[in-house]
Design a protein around this motif. Structure first.
Motif, PDB file in Angstrom:
ATOM      1  N   ASN A   1      28.292  15.426 -10.286  1.00  0.00           N
ATOM      2  CA  ASN A   1      27.976  14.679  -9.068  1.00  0.00           C
ATOM      3  C   ASN A   1      27.969  15.592  -7.840  1.00  0.00           C
ATOM      4  OD1 ASN A   1      27.469  11.825  -9.623  1.00  0.00           O
ATOM      5  ND2 ASN A   1      29.534  11.813 -10.466  1.00  0.00           N
ATOM      6  N   HIS A   2      28.930  16.494  -7.815  1.00  0.00           N
ATOM      7  CA  HIS A   2      28.988  17.426  -6.678  1.00  0.00           C
ATOM      8  C   HIS A   2      27.842  18.438  -6.732  1.00  0.00           C
ATOM      9  CE1 HIS A   2      30.681  20.131  -3.651  1.00  0.00           C
ATOM     10  NE2 HIS A   2      30.518  21.117  -4.516  1.00  0.00           N
ATOM     11  N   LEU A   3      27.591  18.998  -7.914  1.00  0.00           N
ATOM     12  CA  LEU A   3      26.572  20.037  -8.040  1.00  0.00           C
ATOM     13  C   LEU A   3      25.172  19.510  -7.761  1.00  0.00           C
ATOM     14  CD1 LEU A   3      27.838  21.896 -11.236  1.00  0.00           C
ATOM     15  CD2 LEU A   3      27.982  22.689  -8.867  1.00  0.00           C
ATOM     16  N   LEU A   4      24.898  18.279  -8.150  1.00  0.00           N
ATOM     17  CA  LEU A   4      23.559  17.724  -8.000  1.00  0.00           C
ATOM     18  C   LEU A   4      23.346  17.039  -6.652  1.00  0.00           C
ATOM     19  CD1 LEU A   4      22.999  16.243 -11.587  1.00  0.00           C
ATOM     20  CD2 LEU A   4      22.102  18.370 -10.635  1.00  0.00           C
ATOM     21  N   SER A   5      24.385  16.916  -5.848  1.00  0.00           N
ATOM     22  CA  SER A   5      24.236  16.271  -4.546  1.00  0.00           C
ATOM     23  C   SER A   5      23.517  17.205  -3.580  1.00  0.00           C
ATOM     24  CB  SER A   5      25.607  15.906  -3.969  1.00  0.00           C
ATOM     25  OG  SER A   5      25.464  15.459  -2.629  1.00  0.00           O
ATOM     26  N   PRO A   6      22.459  16.731  -2.932  1.00  0.00           N
ATOM     27  CA  PRO A   6      21.766  17.590  -1.958  1.00  0.00           C
ATOM     28  C   PRO A   6      22.603  17.884  -0.725  1.00  0.00           C
ATOM     29  CG  PRO A   6      20.867  15.359  -1.926  1.00  0.00           C
ATOM     30  CD  PRO A   6      21.812  15.414  -3.081  1.00  0.00           C
ATOM     31  N   ARG A   7      23.751  17.196  -0.585  1.00  0.00           N
ATOM     32  CA  ARG A   7      24.622  17.467   0.564  1.00  0.00           C
ATOM     33  C   ARG A   7      25.301  18.823   0.444  1.00  0.00           C
ATOM     34  NH1 ARG A   7      22.234  13.678   3.447  1.00  0.00           N
ATOM     35  NH2 ARG A   7      22.371  11.626   2.470  1.00  0.00           N
ATOM     36  N   PHE A   8      25.392  19.343  -0.769  1.00  0.00           N
ATOM     37  CA  PHE A   8      26.142  20.584  -0.982  1.00  0.00           C
ATOM     38  C   PHE A   8      25.257  21.756  -1.390  1.00  0.00           C
ATOM     39  CE2 PHE A   8      28.891  16.958  -2.078  1.00  0.00           C
ATOM     40  CZ  PHE A   8      29.839  17.089  -1.082  1.00  0.00           C
ATOM     41  N   GLY A   9      23.948  21.528  -1.499  1.00  0.00           N
ATOM     42  CA  GLY A   9      23.058  22.621  -1.871  1.00  0.00           C
ATOM     43  C   GLY A   9      21.770  22.097  -2.475  1.00  0.00           C
ATOM     44  N   ARG A  10      21.108  22.959  -3.214  1.00  0.00           N
ATOM     45  CA  ARG A  10      19.855  22.599  -3.875  1.00  0.00           C
ATOM     46  C   ARG A  10      19.956  22.905  -5.360  1.00  0.00           C
ATOM     47  NH1 ARG A  10      15.702  25.603   0.350  1.00  0.00           N
ATOM     48  NH2 ARG A  10      16.126  24.285   2.173  1.00  0.00           N
ATOM     49  N   THR A  11      19.351  22.047  -6.162  1.00  0.00           N
ATOM     50  CA  THR A  11      19.374  22.215  -7.609  1.00  0.00           C
ATOM     51  C   THR A  11      17.957  22.139  -8.157  1.00  0.00           C
ATOM     52  OG1 THR A  11      21.579  21.245  -7.834  1.00  0.00           O
ATOM     53  CG2 THR A  11      20.204  21.278  -9.801  1.00  0.00           C
ATOM     54  N   LEU A  12      17.637  23.072  -9.037  1.00  0.00           N
ATOM     55  CA  LEU A  12      16.383  23.034  -9.778  1.00  0.00           C
ATOM     56  C   LEU A  12      16.685  22.666 -11.223  1.00  0.00           C
ATOM     57  CD1 LEU A  12      14.523  26.243  -8.494  1.00  0.00           C
ATOM     58  CD2 LEU A  12      14.130  23.867  -7.815  1.00  0.00           C
ATOM     59  N   ALA A  13      15.894  21.756 -11.782  1.00  0.00           N
ATOM     60  CA  ALA A  13      16.052  21.337 -13.171  1.00  0.00           C
ATOM     61  C   ALA A  13      14.803  21.703 -13.951  1.00  0.00           C
ATOM     62  CB  ALA A  13      16.296  19.832 -13.257  1.00  0.00           C
ATOM     63  N   VAL A  14      15.005  22.110 -15.211  1.00  0.00           N
ATOM     64  CA  VAL A  14      13.902  22.428 -16.122  1.00  0.00           C
ATOM     65  C   VAL A  14      13.820  21.314 -17.155  1.00  0.00           C
ATOM     66  CG1 VAL A  14      13.010  24.062 -17.817  1.00  0.00           C
ATOM     67  CG2 VAL A  14      14.220  24.911 -15.786  1.00  0.00           C
ATOM     68  N   TYR A  15      12.685  20.644 -17.193  1.00  0.00           N
ATOM     69  CA  TYR A  15      12.445  19.544 -18.126  1.00  0.00           C
ATOM     70  C   TYR A  15      11.447  19.976 -19.197  1.00  0.00           C
ATOM     71  CZ  TYR A  15      14.840  15.856 -15.489  1.00  0.00           C
ATOM     72  OH  TYR A  15      15.783  15.074 -14.888  1.00  0.00           O
ATOM     73  N   THR A  16      11.668  19.500 -20.402  1.00  0.00           N
ATOM     74  CA  THR A  16      10.702  19.715 -21.473  1.00  0.00           C
ATOM     75  C   THR A  16       9.639  18.621 -21.425  1.00  0.00           C
ATOM     76  OG1 THR A  16      11.933  18.384 -23.077  1.00  0.00           O
ATOM     77  CG2 THR A  16      12.497  20.720 -22.900  1.00  0.00           C
ATOM     78  N   ALA A  17       8.612  18.774 -22.265  1.00  0.00           N
ATOM     79  CA  ALA A  17       7.552  17.762 -22.309  1.00  0.00           C
ATOM     80  C   ALA A  17       8.082  16.407 -22.740  1.00  0.00           C
ATOM     81  CB  ALA A  17       6.441  18.226 -23.250  1.00  0.00           C
ATOM     82  N   SER A  18       9.184  16.388 -23.511  1.00  0.00           N
ATOM     83  CA  SER A  18       9.766  15.123 -23.966  1.00  0.00           C
ATOM     84  C   SER A  18      10.704  14.514 -22.943  1.00  0.00           C
ATOM     85  CB  SER A  18      10.525  15.348 -25.279  1.00  0.00           C
ATOM     86  OG  SER A  18      11.583  16.282 -25.091  1.00  0.00           O
ATOM     87  N   GLY A  19      10.934  15.183 -21.809  1.00  0.00           N
ATOM     88  CA  GLY A  19      11.769  14.613 -20.751  1.00  0.00           C
ATOM     89  C   GLY A  19      13.219  15.031 -20.796  1.00  0.00           C
ATOM     90  N   ARG A  20      13.590  15.994 -21.623  1.00  0.00           N
ATOM     91  CA  ARG A  20      14.981  16.454 -21.683  1.00  0.00           C
ATOM     92  C   ARG A  20      15.213  17.583 -20.686  1.00  0.00           C
ATOM     93  NH1 ARG A  20      17.180  17.653 -27.593  1.00  0.00           N
ATOM     94  NH2 ARG A  20      15.741  19.410 -27.326  1.00  0.00           N
ATOM     95  N   VAL A  21      16.403  17.586 -20.069  1.00  0.00           N
ATOM     96  CA  VAL A  21      16.802  18.695 -19.202  1.00  0.00           C
ATOM     97  C   VAL A  21      17.371  19.797 -20.080  1.00  0.00           C
ATOM     98  CG1 VAL A  21      18.378  19.455 -17.392  1.00  0.00           C
ATOM     99  CG2 VAL A  21      17.262  17.240 -17.202  1.00  0.00           C
ATOM    100  N   VAL A  22      16.800  21.011 -19.972  1.00  0.00           N
ATOM    101  CA  VAL A  22      17.279  22.138 -20.777  1.00  0.00           C
ATOM    102  C   VAL A  22      17.780  23.289 -19.904  1.00  0.00           C
ATOM    103  CG1 VAL A  22      15.806  21.561 -22.733  1.00  0.00           C
ATOM    104  CG2 VAL A  22      14.942  23.097 -20.930  1.00  0.00           C
ATOM    105  N   GLY A  23      17.704  23.142 -18.587  1.00  0.00           N
ATOM    106  CA  GLY A  23      18.195  24.201 -17.697  1.00  0.00           C
ATOM    107  C   GLY A  23      18.450  23.666 -16.303  1.00  0.00           C
TER     108      GLY A  23
END
Length: 485
Positions: free
Chosen positions: A353-375
């Motif tokens: 919750n803290h890491l993904l909150s835009p109040r504390f920074g920015r996060t990039l997520a890598v999604y596969t074609a099936s919709g899974r987060v892998v990075g």
């Protein structure tokens, strides 16, 4: 060469010998007159002595006239002295905005200065006259009224030879107190209303911009966000005590405390310079704007093809992606989670919750074609520093995803004006070490409590081989980086 050798401010400067002769003549005349007066008043030969004294005085006047005619008061011509007339720029007073005060190119410097003057007519004028006498251009001026006195903030163009200490001394002599001064750059030439509107626009487009906007608004400061009392347990791991602040905020000399959009307390500290009520009002207005707009991040994304032929999507992530990130945690091995979180892996989910909150920074997520987060790649505002962190699922490591994420995070840090980024890892995490080296930036290595801290300095040439996170490549174009996780 004549005794009048040059001019200064239009007045002739004479040689010291002429002044000595004139003083000697004057003293001689006074002494003779005094002696004659005594002898006339006390001796029988008074009339004769009076005639003699008149002759002496006439001789003195004649000598003075001859000397004055020989040593003319008019400035000599160039052929007589070999001196050139001063240039117009040297005789001119302080110049208008955009000039270089008559100096050669590169001979001036920009300074930001703040000082407190008495709140009475003429105080600011006296300060401006003092600066003008030293050929200092005032490019902009902001007034911050206080209960007693006024804090004036200047942007100055100063002759290069004039140092900060001398500027401070002349300001103190003109009545300024509590003077603070530092070097400025071309970005400070933007007027205050335009700069504040730009910061408000950045904040409106991206919730992660609020800490950066506050830092650009208030100068060098440390910004921390403490969780709301009801969620204080969310950061017990960091040893941060719960905190609170009234809705309208608190101004305490060099510390601002503002109520954040989610009930958290935003603390801004600037130990070298007290905040003014004007700065407090501006900061509070930015936070109120962020609160009214609610959570938001840019939704642009990149679709890329890895060397193995897999298609992935890279986009910004926020707390709406917590469930997908938690599912990736479940698929990651214990060594992978340990390298990322440096602690018990059972606590990994509590950070999300803290890491993904835009109040504390920015996060990039890598999604596969099936919709899974892998990075996941995080750019975290840590006070006045910036941390980068990566996590890539085991089955997707060694495909260049880590280096791709890191390059884009560093590009975002450069765009945000960060001077450096650091990564906390272990020497055994060869993928992260290789990814940091692959940036092509100067690196500093330091061992702290058994962990490796790698700092990349961004004042060198920025990473130019990575696209910004929101720039979509041409159809069919593939971008990949070897090494990394």
């Amino acid at each position: 060469m004549s005794d009048v050798t040059r001019t200064k401010h239009g007045r002739p400067v004479h040689h010291w010998r002429r002044d000595v002769v004139e003083l000697a003549a004057l003293f001689t005349a006074v002494a003779v007159a005094d002696a004659v007066a005594n002898m006339v008043g006390h001796g029988p030969e008074g009339p004769e002595l009076l005639v003699v004294s008149a002759v002496v005085l006439l001789a003195t006047v004649g000598f003075h006239t001859w000397w004055a005619r020989r040593h003319n008061h008019a400035p000599p011509t160039a052929p007589d002295t070999g001196a050139r007339p001063p240039a117009d720029a040297e005789q001119a007073g302080p110049t208008t905005e955009g000039s270089t005060t008559g100096a050669a190119p590169g001979a001036t410097a920009l300074w930001r200065m703040r000082t407190t003057v008495r709140d009475e007519p003429g105080s600011l004028a006296a300060l401006c006259v003092t600066l003008a006498e030293r050929r200092v251009d005032i490019l902009s001026l902001q007034a911050h009224p206080l209960a007693e006195g006024t804090v004036d903030e200047f942007l100055l163009r100063v002759p290069e030879a004039l140092g900060a200490a001398e500027i401070t001394r002349c300001v103190a002599g003109a009545g300024g107190s509590g003077t603070w001064i530092e070097r400025a750059d071309a970005h400070d030439l933007v007027d205050a209303p335009t700069r504040i509107l730009g910061l408000a626009t950045r904040t409106a487009l991206d919730a992660a911009e609020l800490p950066l906007a506050l830092r650009h608004l208030l100068g060098r400061c440390t910004i921390r966000s403490l969780p709301a009392p009801a969620r204080a347990g969310a950061r017990e791991d960091q040893g941060t005590p719960p905190n609170d602040a009234p809705v309208d905020g608190v101004l305490e000399d060099t510390v601002l405390r503002l109520k954040g959009p989610d009930g958290e307390v935003i603390t801004v500290e600037r130990p070298y310079l007290p905040f003014t009520p004007t700065e407090f009002a501006r900061a509070r207005a930015l936070v109120e704007l962020d609160t009214r707009l609610g959570p938001r991040i840019p939704r642009s994304q990149d679709v890329l093809t890895l060397p193995a032929g897999n298609s992935i999507t890279v986009r910004r992530a926020d707390t709406a992606d917590v469930d997908a990130a938690r599912a990736m945690h479940e698929r990651c091995s214990e060594p992978t989670l340990t390298k990322r979180y440096h602690g018990p892996v059972r606590d990994a989910d509590r950070y999300l919750n803290h890491l993904l909150s835009p109040r504390f920074g920015r996060t990039l997520a890598v999604y596969t074609a099936s919709g899974r987060v892998v990075g996941l790649g995080h750019l975290l505002w840590d006070g006045d520093e910036t941390e980068v962190a990566l996590l890539v699922e085991d089955d997707w490591q060694r495909r260049g995803i880590g280096s791709l994420l890191l390059g884009r995070l560093v590009t975002m840090a450069v765009e945000a004006g960060c001077e450096s980024v650091y990564a906390v890892t272990q020497a055994s995490n060869t993928g992260m070490v290789a990814a940091m080296r692959g940036l092509g930036l100067p690196l500093d290595y330091q061992i702290e409590e058994g962990t490796l801290v790698i700092t990349a300095r961004l004042d060198a040439t920025p990473v130019g081989s990575r696209l910004p996170y929101d720039q979509v490549p041409r159809p069919g174009a593939a971008r990949h980086q070897q090494a990394g996780h």
